[in-house]
Design an enzyme around this catalytic site. Structure first.
Site, PDB file in Angstrom:
ATOM      1  N   LYS A 123       0.876  -1.165  -0.035  1.00 52.36           N
ATOM      2  CA  LYS A 123      -0.023   0.123   0.074  1.00 52.36           C
ATOM      3  C   LYS A 123       0.782   1.252  -0.037  1.00 52.36           C
ATOM      4  CE  LYS A 123      -4.454  -1.473   0.769  1.00 52.36           C
ATOM      5  NZ  LYS A 123      -5.738  -1.647   1.580  1.00 52.36           N
ATOM      6  N   LYS A 207      -4.344 -10.549  -6.965  1.00 49.40           N
ATOM      7  CA  LYS A 207      -5.478 -10.896  -5.980  1.00 49.40           C
ATOM      8  C   LYS A 207      -6.806 -10.086  -6.635  1.00 49.40           C
ATOM      9  CE  LYS A 207      -6.242  -8.667  -1.879  1.00 49.40           C
ATOM     10  NZ  LYS A 207      -7.123  -8.382  -0.776  1.00 49.40           N
ATOM     11  N   LYS A 210     -11.261  -4.987  -4.403  1.00 45.33           N
ATOM     12  CA  LYS A 210     -12.549  -3.894  -4.232  1.00 45.33           C
ATOM     13  C   LYS A 210     -11.936  -2.971  -5.093  1.00 45.33           C
ATOM     14  CE  LYS A 210     -14.257  -4.613   0.418  1.00 45.33           C
ATOM     15  NZ  LYS A 210     -12.865  -4.244   1.205  1.00 45.33           N
TER      16      LYS A 210
HETATM   17  P1  ATP Z   1      -9.073  -3.451  -0.847  1.00 46.80           P
HETATM   18  O1  ATP Z   1      -9.049  -3.563  -2.480  1.00 46.80           O
HETATM   19  O2  ATP Z   1      -9.855  -2.201  -0.007  1.00 46.80           O
HETATM   20  O3  ATP Z   1      -7.784  -3.374  -0.170  1.00 46.80           O
HETATM   21  P2  ATP Z   1      -9.917  -6.074  -0.328  1.00 46.80           P
HETATM   22  O4  ATP Z   1     -11.150  -6.473  -1.458  1.00 46.80           O
HETATM   23  O5  ATP Z   1      -8.891  -6.536  -0.207  1.00 46.80           O
HETATM   24  O6  ATP Z   1      -9.813  -4.579  -0.125  1.00 46.80           O
HETATM   25  P3  ATP Z   1     -10.705  -6.420   2.455  1.00 46.80           P
HETATM   26  O7  ATP Z   1     -11.748  -5.378   3.027  1.00 46.80           O
HETATM   27  O8  ATP Z   1      -9.282  -5.890   2.840  1.00 46.80           O
HETATM   28  O9  ATP Z   1     -10.765  -6.625   1.066  1.00 46.80           O
HETATM   29  O10 ATP Z   1     -10.836  -7.928   2.980  1.00 46.80           O
HETATM   30  C1  ATP Z   1     -11.905  -8.306   3.491  1.00 46.80           C
HETATM   31  C2  ATP Z   1     -11.937 -10.091   3.607  1.00 46.80           C
HETATM   32  O11 ATP Z   1     -11.764 -10.509   2.194  1.00 46.80           O
HETATM   33  C3  ATP Z   1     -10.719 -10.465   4.123  1.00 46.80           C
HETATM   34  O12 ATP Z   1     -10.863 -11.654   5.051  1.00 46.80           O
HETATM   35  C4  ATP Z   1      -9.789 -10.716   3.094  1.00 46.80           C
HETATM   36  O13 ATP Z   1      -8.833 -11.746   3.361  1.00 46.80           O
HETATM   37  C5  ATP Z   1     -10.724 -11.437   2.116  1.00 46.80           C
HETATM   38  N1  ATP Z   1     -10.251 -11.254   0.647  1.00 46.80           N
HETATM   39  C6  ATP Z   1     -10.161 -10.045  -0.093  1.00 46.80           C
HETATM   40  N2  ATP Z   1      -9.778 -10.270  -1.251  1.00 46.80           N
HETATM   41  C7  ATP Z   1      -9.643 -11.678  -1.451  1.00 46.80           C
HETATM   42  C8  ATP Z   1      -9.487 -12.515  -2.458  1.00 46.80           C
HETATM   43  N3  ATP Z   1      -9.183 -12.012  -3.720  1.00 46.80           N
HETATM   44  N4  ATP Z   1      -9.511 -14.172  -2.312  1.00 46.80           N
HETATM   45  C9  ATP Z   1     -10.172 -14.577  -1.191  1.00 46.80           C
HETATM   46  N5  ATP Z   1     -10.104 -13.619  -0.071  1.00 46.80           N
HETATM   47  C10 ATP Z   1      -9.973 -12.258  -0.240  1.00 46.80           C
END
Ligand code: ATP
Ligand code: LTN
Length: 342
Positions: A123, A207, A210
């Site tokens: 980040k 990965k 969002k």
């Molecule tokens: P951002 O893009 O804002 O960093 P994010 O999509 O990575 O957000 P988080 O809110 O950080 O999502 O994560 C919420 C949950 O979803 C966490 O338990 C994280 O491990 C899980 N998670 C996020 N992305 C994935 C993915 N691609 N596959 C599996 N689990 C995921």
């Protein structure tokens, strides 16, 4: 403070805690890697789930969007089957104990260990003009979230494993100084085949996230059926035209993982189902399974968002329930540290 009597250990269910940031509509990655499992855990554990709005401001957020994303995230959790009558569902900033606990834990967390966090490195490279102290101390706030509730298990996706390790280290260190104040939690991470890490449909080495700038790579749980089909049809695969998983087939393996979750079929059954068929058929089948699986969630979400008073009642009650639990741990922390009783 007087301890309220609690039932003997054997009669109490273990505690689950997890959280998600209100940074946009949940992706299939969030759903498969995390929220879907949170729902089933409600049967066997006392579950506490929260919308981590405090964490989300480590990246600059527009105030109006943060407000709407927070309510939407809360409604999405409920639409995914989290039940405010069985679990505690709340919004992190509504319980001040998290910020207070985090400050204390900051003082038991080392600069060196925070510097090693891959999320911080990623980040800070991505938001190079805003490498704020909150981004750096993000893990000690996360540790406070978890430790304040005497959590036994934390269901998260693979990307959060390192944050769970540091939480365990912080808990162990604090307990080492003051005696057993915290339960030392364990991570609950799905197996790779069950979607611990869902990848972008446009770049299967990254990965699904969002905040992905390329929306084609990312399916959200509120996408319209037409958009979902289109995204799956244009998913990046390989030139081999054989539905199977393994090295060099990251795109297809990712689609197989998604298909497996929505149909309950294992990888061997999927390979058999699509033997001799092209990728076009497979991608269409994956898209259709996802559309069908998300339909009830989308329907429930619309109903909930049409009843804001009910959502408000639920998150207020959730915050109160959360505070009743976290207060006990925070008071114990203060007492052990030596803060004079107020
Ligand atoms: P951002 O893009 O804002 O960093 P994010 O999509 O990575 O957000 P988080 O809110 O950080 O999502 O994560 C919420 C949950 O979803 C966490 O338990 C994280 O491990 C899980 N998670 C996020 N992305 C994935 C993915 N691609 N596959 C599996 N689990 C995921
Ligand atoms: N950092 C987590 C969200 C989060 C969390 C938590 C997860 C904040 N507090 C406590 C588990 C337990 C993420 O998914 N990015």
């Amino acid at each position: 403070m007087e301890q309220t009597p609690v039932a003997p250990q054997t009669e109490r269910r273990k505690i689950i805690f997890s959280a998600i940031q209100p940074t946009g509509v949940f992706t299939l990655g969030n759903y498969i890697g995390a929220v879907r499992n949170w729902r089933t855990l409600q049967d066997d554990y006392d579950c506490i789930y929260c919308v981590a709005d405090l964490h989300s401001i480590t990246v600059r957020q527009d105030p109006a969007s943060l407000r709407s994303h927070t309510l939407e995230a809360y409604a999405l959790l409920m639409a995914c089957g989290l039940d405010p009558d069985r679990s505690i569902l709340f919004i992190q900033s509504h319980n001040p104990d998290h910020a207070q606990g985090a400050w204390v834990l900051d003082c038991y967390t080392q600069f060196g260990e925070l510097s090693r966090m891959t999320q911080f490195k990623d980040k800070s490279a991505r938001y190079a003009d805003n490498i704020n102290a909150g981004l750096f101390t993000y893990p000690s706030l996360m540790a406070a979230d978890i430790l304040l509730y005497q959590t036994s298990y934390v269901p998260v996706g693979e990307d959060q494993r390192q944050h769970l390790e540091i939480t365990r280290d912080i808990a162990g260190r604090f307990n080492g100084v003051y005696g057993p104040v915290f339960t030392v939690p364990e991570a609950f991470i799905p197996k790779a085949e069950q979607g611990a890490r869902i990848m972008s449909l446009q770049d299967p080495t990254r990965k699904m996230s969002k905040s992905d700038p390329n929306p084609k790579g990312c399916v959200t749980i509120l996408d319209e059926p037409g958009a979902i089909m289109k995204k799956f049809r244009s998913a990046i695969t390989d030139s081999e035209a054989r539905v199977a998983h393994g090295p060099g087939k990251e795109g297809i393996s990712n689609l197989m993982g998604i298909y497996s979750v929505f149909t309950g079929k294992d990888f061997a059954a999927i390979e058999e189902e699509f033997a001799g068929k092209g990728y076009g058929d497979f991608k269409t089948a994956v898209g259709e399974a996802v559309v069908q699986g998300l339909e009830p969630i989308q329907r429930r979400y619309k109903e909930l968002m049409a009843d804001k008073a009910y959502l408000e009642e639920c998150y207020r009650r959730g915050a109160q329930q959360a505070m009743n639990l976290s207060r006990r741990t925070l008071e114990k922390m203060y007492k052990k540290i030596g803060f004079l009783h107020a």
